[in-house]
Write a protein that holds these residues in place. Sequence first.
Motif, PDB file in Angstrom:
ATOM      1  N   THR A   7      67.286 -13.421  38.257  1.00 33.64           N
ATOM      2  CA  THR A   7      66.367 -14.460  37.953  1.00 33.64           C
ATOM      3  C   THR A   7      67.051 -15.334  37.129  1.00 33.64           C
ATOM      4  O   THR A   7      68.116 -15.293  36.743  1.00 33.64           O
ATOM      5  CB  THR A   7      65.070 -13.914  36.979  1.00 33.64           C
ATOM      6  OG1 THR A   7      65.764 -13.310  36.022  1.00 33.64           O
ATOM      7  CG2 THR A   7      64.339 -12.906  37.868  1.00 33.64           C
ATOM      8  N   LYS A   8      66.503 -16.744  36.909  1.00 34.08           N
ATOM      9  CA  LYS A   8      67.156 -17.489  35.759  1.00 34.08           C
ATOM     10  C   LYS A   8      67.543 -17.200  34.627  1.00 34.08           C
ATOM     11  O   LYS A   8      68.436 -17.605  34.019  1.00 34.08           O
ATOM     12  CB  LYS A   8      66.500 -19.093  35.971  1.00 34.08           C
ATOM     13  CG  LYS A   8      66.461 -19.746  37.359  1.00 34.08           C
ATOM     14  CD  LYS A   8      65.591 -21.036  37.114  1.00 34.08           C
ATOM     15  CE  LYS A   8      65.851 -21.692  38.652  1.00 34.08           C
ATOM     16  NZ  LYS A   8      64.763 -22.871  38.785  1.00 34.08           N
ATOM     17  N   GLY A   9      66.376 -16.356  34.142  1.00 34.01           N
ATOM     18  CA  GLY A   9      66.489 -15.772  32.745  1.00 34.01           C
ATOM     19  C   GLY A   9      67.706 -14.615  32.581  1.00 34.01           C
ATOM     20  O   GLY A   9      67.900 -14.367  31.359  1.00 34.01           O
ATOM     21  N   GLU A  21      70.580 -14.897  33.205  1.00 34.59           N
ATOM     22  CA  GLU A  21      72.152 -15.437  32.922  1.00 34.59           C
ATOM     23  C   GLU A  21      72.236 -15.133  31.586  1.00 34.59           C
ATOM     24  O   GLU A  21      73.790 -14.557  31.438  1.00 34.59           O
ATOM     25  CB  GLU A  21      72.103 -16.828  33.048  1.00 34.59           C
ATOM     26  CG  GLU A  21      71.555 -17.545  34.454  1.00 34.59           C
ATOM     27  CD  GLU A  21      72.732 -17.510  35.376  1.00 34.59           C
ATOM     28  OE1 GLU A  21      73.716 -17.238  35.161  1.00 34.59           O
ATOM     29  OE2 GLU A  21      72.306 -17.069  36.689  1.00 34.59           O
ATOM     30  N   LYS A  22      71.839 -14.701  30.725  1.00 35.40           N
ATOM     31  CA  LYS A  22      72.124 -14.172  29.346  1.00 35.40           C
ATOM     32  C   LYS A  22      72.573 -12.819  29.490  1.00 35.40           C
ATOM     33  O   LYS A  22      73.646 -12.438  28.798  1.00 35.40           O
ATOM     34  CB  LYS A  22      70.912 -14.314  28.251  1.00 35.40           C
ATOM     35  CG  LYS A  22      70.709 -15.798  28.000  1.00 35.40           C
ATOM     36  CD  LYS A  22      69.362 -15.940  26.915  1.00 35.40           C
ATOM     37  CE  LYS A  22      69.072 -17.140  26.343  1.00 35.40           C
ATOM     38  NZ  LYS A  22      68.017 -16.952  25.658  1.00 35.40           N
ATOM     39  N   GLN A  23      71.831 -12.115  30.457  1.00 35.31           N
ATOM     40  CA  GLN A  23      72.138 -10.649  30.445  1.00 35.31           C
ATOM     41  C   GLN A  23      73.780 -10.665  31.299  1.00 35.31           C
ATOM     42  O   GLN A  23      74.465  -9.706  31.013  1.00 35.31           O
ATOM     43  CB  GLN A  23      71.338  -9.806  31.347  1.00 35.31           C
ATOM     44  CG  GLN A  23      70.030  -9.479  30.607  1.00 35.31           C
ATOM     45  CD  GLN A  23      69.032  -9.018  31.535  1.00 35.31           C
ATOM     46  OE1 GLN A  23      69.207  -9.034  32.949  1.00 35.31           O
ATOM     47  NE2 GLN A  23      68.187  -8.236  30.786  1.00 35.31           N
ATOM     48  N   ILE A  24      73.871 -11.538  32.136  1.00 40.97           N
ATOM     49  CA  ILE A  24      75.194 -11.811  32.730  1.00 40.97           C
ATOM     50  C   ILE A  24      76.399 -11.736  31.714  1.00 40.97           C
ATOM     51  O   ILE A  24      77.501 -11.096  32.059  1.00 40.97           O
ATOM     52  CB  ILE A  24      75.053 -12.578  34.015  1.00 40.97           C
ATOM     53  CG1 ILE A  24      74.223 -12.231  35.088  1.00 40.97           C
ATOM     54  CG2 ILE A  24      76.464 -12.879  34.362  1.00 40.97           C
ATOM     55  CD1 ILE A  24      74.070 -13.398  36.093  1.00 40.97           C
ATOM     56  N   THR A  25      76.291 -12.767  30.825  1.00 44.09           N
ATOM     57  CA  THR A  25      77.126 -12.896  30.056  1.00 44.09           C
ATOM     58  C   THR A  25      77.681 -11.769  29.154  1.00 44.09           C
ATOM     59  O   THR A  25      78.520 -11.591  28.759  1.00 44.09           O
ATOM     60  CB  THR A  25      76.930 -14.388  29.302  1.00 44.09           C
ATOM     61  OG1 THR A  25      75.497 -14.156  28.489  1.00 44.09           O
ATOM     62  CG2 THR A  25      76.906 -15.495  30.150  1.00 44.09           C
ATOM     63  N   SER A  26      76.338 -11.183  28.566  1.00 40.22           N
ATOM     64  CA  SER A  26      76.660  -9.880  27.672  1.00 40.22           C
ATOM     65  C   SER A  26      77.339  -8.891  28.492  1.00 40.22           C
ATOM     66  O   SER A  26      78.378  -8.076  27.926  1.00 40.22           O
ATOM     67  CB  SER A  26      75.479  -9.478  27.211  1.00 40.22           C
ATOM     68  OG  SER A  26      74.558  -9.002  28.276  1.00 40.22           O
ATOM     69  N   ILE A  27      77.026  -8.647  29.841  1.00 43.66           N
ATOM     70  CA  ILE A  27      77.717  -7.631  30.596  1.00 43.66           C
ATOM     71  C   ILE A  27      79.179  -8.041  30.920  1.00 43.66           C
ATOM     72  O   ILE A  27      80.200  -7.115  30.617  1.00 43.66           O
ATOM     73  CB  ILE A  27      77.042  -7.353  31.988  1.00 43.66           C
ATOM     74  CG1 ILE A  27      75.599  -6.971  31.832  1.00 43.66           C
ATOM     75  CG2 ILE A  27      77.758  -6.625  33.008  1.00 43.66           C
ATOM     76  CD1 ILE A  27      74.779  -6.786  33.072  1.00 43.66           C
ATOM     77  N   LYS A  28      79.608  -9.118  31.199  1.00 47.62           N
ATOM     78  CA  LYS A  28      80.901  -9.402  31.281  1.00 47.62           C
ATOM     79  C   LYS A  28      81.744  -9.531  30.174  1.00 47.62           C
ATOM     80  O   LYS A  28      82.854  -9.341  30.250  1.00 47.62           O
ATOM     81  CB  LYS A  28      81.054 -11.240  31.862  1.00 47.62           C
ATOM     82  CG  LYS A  28      80.546 -11.122  33.304  1.00 47.62           C
ATOM     83  CD  LYS A  28      80.739 -12.378  34.002  1.00 47.62           C
ATOM     84  CE  LYS A  28      80.349 -12.286  35.674  1.00 47.62           C
ATOM     85  NZ  LYS A  28      80.508 -13.674  36.221  1.00 47.62           N
TER      86      LYS A  28
END
Length: 149
Positions: free
Chosen positions: A40-42, A44-51
């Motif tokens: 989902t568009k929201g 994106e914050k999870q993606i940055t924390s995982i990376k």
Amino acid sequence: MKIILTQEVTGLGAPGDIVEVKDGYGRNYLLPQGFAIAWTKGAEKQITSIKRARDAREIRDLGQATEVKAQLEGLAVKLQARAGTGGRLFGSITPGDVQQAVRTAGGPELDKRRIELPGHIKSVGAYQVQVRLHPEVTANFALNVVAAK
């Protein structure tokens, strides 16, 4: 179906990667097992924390991976496990056990999810263990499983 991987899936990608998979594979396997979340568009914050978490524990570059490979391949790893008569173990050897044995032998810190065992280790003996250090670098080392006294 577009999903975001939360764990490394062999042949698909690493945590934080956005991948396109068939609907059934995503709905019936990846999402219920917790390997991925719906995109989902929201998210994106999870993606940055995982990376960010992945970058903190991942081997930085090819040079560092080759250094760790050299350390591992020159290492004699011995693992003691409870065994019965005939050398059959009570239980089996896990990647976590191998990680602990490498650390005890004076080797580098490894991620247990990157350790690949040659099948189920259920008896004493010598085995070849493979570790994926980097997409281009894989290290092999000998693991000697012995019966604990």
